[in-house]
Design a protein around this motif. Structure first.
Motif, PDB file in Angstrom:
ATOM      1  N   SER A 161      52.528   3.873  62.389  1.00 33.71           N
ATOM      2  CA  SER A 161      53.976   3.927  62.205  1.00 33.71           C
ATOM      3  C   SER A 161      54.618   4.447  63.481  1.00 33.71           C
ATOM      4  O   SER A 161      54.273   5.544  63.956  1.00 33.71           O
ATOM      5  N   ASN A 162      55.541   3.680  64.056  1.00 30.36           N
ATOM      6  CA  ASN A 162      56.241   4.148  65.251  1.00 30.36           C
ATOM      7  C   ASN A 162      57.032   5.422  64.976  1.00 30.36           C
ATOM      8  O   ASN A 162      57.167   6.282  65.848  1.00 30.36           O
ATOM      9  N   GLU A 163      57.551   5.546  63.767  1.00 27.52           N
ATOM     10  CA  GLU A 163      58.278   6.769  63.414  1.00 27.52           C
ATOM     11  C   GLU A 163      57.354   7.979  63.482  1.00 27.52           C
ATOM     12  O   GLU A 163      57.750   9.053  63.961  1.00 27.52           O
ATOM     13  N   ASP A 164      56.118   7.829  63.013  1.00 28.58           N
ATOM     14  CA  ASP A 164      55.144   8.915  63.100  1.00 28.58           C
ATOM     15  C   ASP A 164      54.835   9.259  64.549  1.00 28.58           C
ATOM     16  O   ASP A 164      54.717  10.439  64.911  1.00 28.58           O
ATOM     17  N   LEU A 165      54.692   8.237  65.395  1.00 27.41           N
ATOM     18  CA  LEU A 165      54.423   8.479  66.811  1.00 27.41           C
ATOM     19  C   LEU A 165      55.577   9.222  67.475  1.00 27.41           C
ATOM     20  O   LEU A 165      55.378  10.151  68.266  1.00 27.41           O
ATOM     21  N   GLU A 166      56.783   8.790  67.169  1.00 26.84           N
ATOM     22  CA  GLU A 166      57.950   9.427  67.763  1.00 26.84           C
ATOM     23  C   GLU A 166      58.012  10.913  67.422  1.00 26.84           C
ATOM     24  O   GLU A 166      58.342  11.746  68.274  1.00 26.84           O
ATOM     25  N   LYS A 167      57.674  11.250  66.180  1.00 30.82           N
ATOM     26  CA  LYS A 167      57.683  12.658  65.766  1.00 30.82           C
ATOM     27  C   LYS A 167      56.550  13.433  66.414  1.00 30.82           C
ATOM     28  O   LYS A 167      56.744  14.534  66.934  1.00 30.82           O
ATOM     29  N   ALA A 168      55.351  12.858  66.403  1.00 33.91           N
ATOM     30  CA  ALA A 168      54.187  13.566  66.924  1.00 33.91           C
ATOM     31  C   ALA A 168      54.272  13.804  68.428  1.00 33.91           C
ATOM     32  O   ALA A 168      53.772  14.817  68.929  1.00 33.91           O
ATOM     33  N   LEU A 169      54.912  12.881  69.137  1.00 35.18           N
ATOM     34  CA  LEU A 169      54.934  12.939  70.603  1.00 35.18           C
ATOM     35  C   LEU A 169      56.299  13.310  71.176  1.00 35.18           C
ATOM     36  O   LEU A 169      56.488  13.258  72.393  1.00 35.18           O
ATOM     37  N   ASP A 170      57.250  13.674  70.320  1.00 32.88           N
ATOM     38  CA  ASP A 170      58.600  14.055  70.770  1.00 32.88           C
ATOM     39  C   ASP A 170      59.252  12.974  71.623  1.00 32.88           C
ATOM     40  O   ASP A 170      59.891  13.259  72.645  1.00 32.88           O
ATOM     41  N   ILE A 171      59.099  11.727  71.221  1.00 30.34           N
ATOM     42  CA  ILE A 171      59.665  10.604  71.972  1.00 30.34           C
ATOM     43  C   ILE A 171      61.165  10.514  71.679  1.00 30.34           C
ATOM     44  O   ILE A 171      61.562  10.510  70.507  1.00 30.34           O
ATOM     45  N   PRO A 172      62.016  10.433  72.706  1.00 31.42           N
ATOM     46  CA  PRO A 172      63.463  10.350  72.478  1.00 31.42           C
ATOM     47  C   PRO A 172      63.843   9.100  71.693  1.00 31.42           C
ATOM     48  O   PRO A 172      63.115   8.094  71.706  1.00 31.42           O
ATOM     49  N   ALA A 173      65.003   9.150  71.062  1.00 32.55           N
ATOM     50  CA  ALA A 173      65.428   8.067  70.173  1.00 32.55           C
ATOM     51  C   ALA A 173      65.591   6.738  70.894  1.00 32.55           C
ATOM     52  O   ALA A 173      65.371   5.674  70.313  1.00 32.55           O
ATOM     53  N   HIS A 174      65.970   6.772  72.185  1.00 30.42           N
ATOM     54  CA  HIS A 174      66.227   5.522  72.901  1.00 30.42           C
ATOM     55  C   HIS A 174      64.958   4.902  73.481  1.00 30.42           C
ATOM     56  O   HIS A 174      64.983   3.778  73.989  1.00 30.42           O
ATOM     57  N   VAL A 175      63.832   5.609  73.392  1.00 27.68           N
ATOM     58  CA  VAL A 175      62.560   5.133  73.945  1.00 27.68           C
ATOM     59  C   VAL A 175      61.712   4.571  72.818  1.00 27.68           C
ATOM     60  O   VAL A 175      61.624   5.148  71.734  1.00 27.68           O
ATOM     61  N   LYS A 176      61.072   3.414  73.085  1.00 30.74           N
ATOM     62  CA  LYS A 176      60.296   2.714  72.053  1.00 30.74           C
ATOM     63  C   LYS A 176      58.801   2.780  72.364  1.00 30.74           C
ATOM     64  O   LYS A 176      58.369   2.362  73.439  1.00 30.74           O
ATOM     65  N   PRO A 177      57.976   3.277  71.428  1.00 28.13           N
ATOM     66  CA  PRO A 177      56.523   3.175  71.620  1.00 28.13           C
ATOM     67  C   PRO A 177      56.093   1.702  71.556  1.00 28.13           C
ATOM     68  O   PRO A 177      56.505   0.977  70.656  1.00 28.13           O
ATOM     69  N   VAL A 178      55.293   1.276  72.506  1.00 27.25           N
ATOM     70  CA  VAL A 178      54.828  -0.112  72.533  1.00 27.25           C
ATOM     71  C   VAL A 178      53.342  -0.191  72.207  1.00 27.25           C
ATOM     72  O   VAL A 178      52.912  -1.076  71.472  1.00 27.25           O
ATOM     73  N   ALA A 179      52.550   0.721  72.749  1.00 22.21           N
ATOM     74  CA  ALA A 179      51.103   0.666  72.511  1.00 22.21           C
ATOM     75  C   ALA A 179      50.527   2.060  72.424  1.00 22.21           C
ATOM     76  O   ALA A 179      50.918   2.961  73.178  1.00 22.21           O
ATOM     77  N   TYR A 180      49.588   2.231  71.499  1.00 22.88           N
ATOM     78  CA  TYR A 180      48.817   3.470  71.409  1.00 22.88           C
ATOM     79  C   TYR A 180      47.368   3.106  71.721  1.00 22.88           C
ATOM     80  O   TYR A 180      46.732   2.348  70.984  1.00 22.88           O
ATOM     81  N   LEU A 181      46.872   3.626  72.845  1.00 21.79           N
ATOM     82  CA  LEU A 181      45.577   3.210  73.372  1.00 21.79           C
ATOM     83  C   LEU A 181      44.559   4.342  73.322  1.00 21.79           C
ATOM     84  O   LEU A 181      44.895   5.512  73.558  1.00 21.79           O
ATOM     85  N   CYS A 182      43.311   3.985  73.036  1.00 15.11           N
ATOM     86  CA  CYS A 182      42.195   4.913  73.072  1.00 15.11           C
ATOM     87  C   CYS A 182      41.330   4.561  74.285  1.00 15.11           C
ATOM     88  O   CYS A 182      40.882   3.420  74.407  1.00 15.11           O
TER      89      CYS A 182
END
Length: 231
Positions: free
Chosen positions: A161-182
């Protein structure tokens, strides 16, 4: 700049064809800083619309943060499995798949897209807004190929969930997570992609993906030489 030599071309194509979406086989070995720098620098030198360079790379080692992301994956995976309730065999196959290495890998990297970088006007993005996200995807591919050349595995976790990523990583509202890589060193790079190997989907023939001049045109006489090669 000079042309690529034969061995240099071979190295490039080797990285392309042996790159894998790694979900398992990670080993306990840190990625040295100089190797990680080269991988990130390759990503940072990707092409971007209007030279906007709209990416950021959030590097994550903290176990607590990774566990939050793993919890998001678990919730989204369960939701995906429920979507296959009418296809019991496929649902069972999906449930058995190893689809992430969030806790096992040496490092997690969240790649984001910032549409505000260098101001509201971006040359080349005025007609097709998504070119900004496409630029970030070019950076991700650069990162992936550079990592493969360095012997480092990469796995893209898209069941999140991008919403979960935004919360966990303190991502600003105007920035969009595109990829979560291991990222991490691995025991081996499999000869074939996992989903092809287990029969989830087959490798599609290139000939079915190539059209000539117009959509759906696959057998024009003027392209016969290339057509024969593609076959």
């Amino acid at each position: 700049m000079t042309d690529f030599t034969g061995p240099e071309k071979e190295g490039l194509y080797k990285a392309i064809f042996s790159r894998r979406d790694v979900r398992s086989h990670f080993i306990q070995k840190d990625i040295p800083d100089d190797v990680l720098f080269r991988i990130l620098n390759a990503a940072h030198h990707a092409p971007s619309v209007g030279f906007s360079q709209p990416w950021n790379f959030i590097l994550i080692k903290d176990e607590g943060t990774r566990q939050q992301v793993k919890d998001s994956f678990a919730r989204e995976r369960d939701r995906s499995i429920k979507m296959l309730e009418g296809e019991k065999e496929r649902q069972g196959q999906y449930a058995k798949l190893k689809l992430e290495g969030i806790l096992e890998s040496a490092l997690n990297v969240c790649v984001t897209y910032d549409p505000t970088r260098f101001g509201p006007f971006v040359l080349g993005r005025t007609s097709i807004e998504d070119t900004g996200v496409y630029s970030v995807c070019c950076a991700i591919q650069n990162l992936w190929l550079a990592a493969r050349a360095e012997g480092v595995g990469v796995g893209w976790v898209s069941i999140l969930s991008n919403e979960d990523l935004e919360k966990a990583l303190d991502i600003p509202a105007h920035v969009k997570p595109v990829a979560y890589l291991c990222l991490g060193y691995v025991e081996e790079f499999a000869p074939r992609p996992d989903l092809e190997r287990v029969g989830w989907l087959p490798r599609m023939d290139l000939a079915k993906a190539v059209c000539y001049e117009k959509w759906g045109t696959h057998q024009p006489k003027e392209w016969k030489g290339l057509q024969d090669a593609v076959r």
